[in-house]
Design an enzyme around this catalytic site. Structure first.
Site, mmCIF file in Angstrom:
data_model
loop_
_atom_site.group_PDB
_atom_site.id
_atom_site.type_symbol
_atom_site.label_atom_id
_atom_site.label_comp_id
_atom_site.label_asym_id
_atom_site.label_seq_id
_atom_site.Cartn_x
_atom_site.Cartn_y
_atom_site.Cartn_z
ATOM 1 N N GLY A 61 0.815 -1.206 0.000
ATOM 2 C CA GLY A 61 0.000 0.000 0.000
ATOM 3 C C GLY A 61 0.847 1.254 0.000
ATOM 4 N N ASN A 118 5.035 -1.876 9.215
ATOM 5 C CA ASN A 118 4.088 -2.970 9.014
ATOM 6 C C ASN A 118 4.110 -3.970 10.182
ATOM 7 O OD1 ASN A 118 3.287 -4.615 5.845
ATOM 8 N ND2 ASN A 118 2.172 -4.626 7.767
ATOM 9 N N ASN A 158 2.942 -10.180 4.247
ATOM 10 C CA ASN A 158 1.608 -9.581 4.257
ATOM 11 C C ASN A 158 1.321 -8.978 2.885
ATOM 12 O OD1 ASN A 158 0.284 -6.478 5.442
ATOM 13 N ND2 ASN A 158 -0.862 -8.352 5.166
ATOM 14 N N LEU A 173 1.369 -7.779 -0.559
ATOM 15 C CA LEU A 173 2.428 -7.844 -1.567
ATOM 16 C C LEU A 173 3.580 -8.703 -1.064
ATOM 17 C CD1 LEU A 173 3.639 -6.711 -4.279
ATOM 18 C CD2 LEU A 173 4.692 -4.932 -2.871
ATOM 19 N N ARG A 188 3.017 7.457 6.960
ATOM 20 C CA ARG A 188 2.869 6.766 5.685
ATOM 21 C C ARG A 188 2.666 7.753 4.539
ATOM 22 N NH1 ARG A 188 0.790 0.762 5.411
ATOM 23 N NH2 ARG A 188 0.635 1.466 3.262
ATOM 24 N N HIS A 201 -7.399 -6.429 6.528
ATOM 25 C CA HIS A 201 -6.243 -6.871 5.768
ATOM 26 C C HIS A 201 -4.982 -6.971 6.617
ATOM 27 C CE1 HIS A 201 -4.197 -7.642 2.029
ATOM 28 N NE2 HIS A 201 -3.455 -6.553 2.089
ATOM 29 N N TRP A 202 -4.951 -6.254 7.737
ATOM 30 C CA TRP A 202 -3.772 -6.196 8.600
ATOM 31 C C TRP A 202 -3.917 -7.128 9.801
ATOM 32 C CZ3 TRP A 202 -2.166 -0.390 9.556
ATOM 33 C CH2 TRP A 202 -1.209 -0.028 8.599
#
Length: 288
Positions: A39, A47, A106, A108, A186, A264-265
Site C-alpha cells: 500500500g 508494518n 503480508n 504484496l 505513511r 487486511h492487517w
C-alpha cells in the site's frame, strides 16, 4: 509507528545488485524474513511494529523495506513484480550470509514470499502468509480496496485524505486504533518524489497484468511441499478472504486460520493472536 520497541533493532543499508536495500534486524537464532505489504507509504518496520519484538525472542528477525518502498531503491519490474521482489530478497539473504529461512509476508509481501518458495523451495523452510497478493487475481474483478490502492497516484495524485480512507476503510476492520501519526508517517513516505514518478504497482494501463501474477494458475503451487500457514481477516477489503480457501485446496501442506472482525492487517489488528500462532508455527520442527 505507534509504539517503541524494547528489543534492540539494528538497521543498515545493503547493496544488492543495482539496488540499496534498507533492512532492520533484531534477535538471534533461526532466520525469519518479514515482508511488508504494498500500500502507499508502506515499509517494513511500520508494518510489523507490533510483532518484531515478540518474534525476536526466539528468532533472528530481518525486516527489509522492499524495492520501491521505504528507504530502499525505488523502481520495480511491473511486468513481474513478485519475481523481481523475490530475486531481490534472495540477493539480500545472500549478502547477509543466510542460506535458508522462514518467510512471513503480508499482502504484496505474501506474494513475494510465495514466489520465493516456488522459485527456490530448497531455501524456504516455512511460510506465513497474511492476505497474500497474487491469489485468484484473474477469477474476479479487483476489490474496492485494490482499486483505491491503484488509484492513489492517479487523478489529483496522493492526498492525506485518500490515504486515510484506504488505511481506515480497507486495511483494518476497526479504525479506532489508527493514529494521525501513523497516517502522517505513511503519507510522507508515499509522496517521495521517486515513488510519485514511478509508483511500484502501476502498470502501463494503470493496473498490473493480473494474469501474470496469479499463483493459482501456476502448476508449481500444487507440488510445493513448504509448510505454510495462511492467516486471513474475514473483513479483508483488499484481497478476498476466499483466497485462503483457494490456497488450502491447492497446497499440499497448508493450514488456514480466519480471523473474525479483522481486515487486511491481521498482524496489526490481531497482534497478540498473530504473534502466538506464528511463533508456534515457526517453532515446529527444525527451523534453523
Amino acid at each position: 509507528m505507534d509504539q517503541i520497541l524494547e528489543k534492540p533493532v539494528v538497521s543498515q543499508t545493503i547493496r544488492v545488485g543495482n539496488r540499496e536495500i534498507f533492512v532492520s534486524e533484531a534477535g538471534e537464532g533461526p532466520v525469519v524474513l518479514m515482508l511488508h505489504g504494498g500500500g502507499p507509504g508502506a515499509s517494513g518496520m511500520s508494518n510489523y511494529v507490533r510483532n518484531v519484538e515478540v518474534l525476536a525472542k526466539r528468532f533472528r528477525v530481518l525486516v527489509p523495506d522492499m524495492p520501491g518502498y521505504g528507504r530502499s531503491t525505488k523502481g520495480l519490474d511491473r511486468k513481474d513484480p513478485f519475481g523481481d521482489l523475490a530475486r531481490s530478497m534472495f540477493g539480500l539473504l545472500d549478502a547477509m550470509g543466510v542460506k535458508t529461512c522462514c518467510v512471513v509476508g503480508n499482502s504484496l509481501g505474501g506474494g513475494c514470499a510465495l514466489r520465493m518458495a516456488l522459485d527456490r523451495p530448497d531455501r524456504i523452510r516455512r511460510l506465513v502468509l497474511m492476505g497474500p497478493g497474487g491469489v485468484d487475481t484473474t477469477r474476479s474483478l479487483p476489490t474496492a480496496g485494490l482499486k483505491r490502492l491503484f488509484n492513489y497516484y492517479k487523478g489529483e495524485g496522493p492526498t492525506i485524505e485518500k490515504l486515510a480512507t484506504f488505511i481506515k476503510g480497507d486495511l483494518v476492520y476497526d479504525a479506532s486504533a489508527i493514529t494521525g501519526e501513523l497516517i502522517e508517517e505513511r503519507f510522507k513516505s508515499s509522496v517521495d518524489p521517486e515513488v510519485v514518478a514511478s509508483p511500484p504497482l502501476l502498470g502501463p494501463k494503470g493496473i498490473p497484468n493480473f494474469r501474470a501474477i496469479d499463483f493459482t494458475r501456476d502448476p508449481r503451487l500444487g507440488k510445493l511441499e513448504t509448510p505454510t500457514l495462511v492467516l486471513w481477516g474475514v473483513e479483508d477489503r483488499v484481497n478476498r478472504p476466499s483466497g485462503g480457501l483457494s490456497l488450502l485446496k491447492r497446497m499440499r501442506r497448508c493450514d488456514l486460520h480466519f480471523f473474525s472482525r479483522t481486515g487486511h492487517w491481521v498482524q496489526w489488528e490481531r497482534a497478540e493472536e498473530f504473534n502466538a500462532v506464528t511463533m508456534a508455527f515457526l517453532s515446529q520442527g527444525d527451523s534453523a
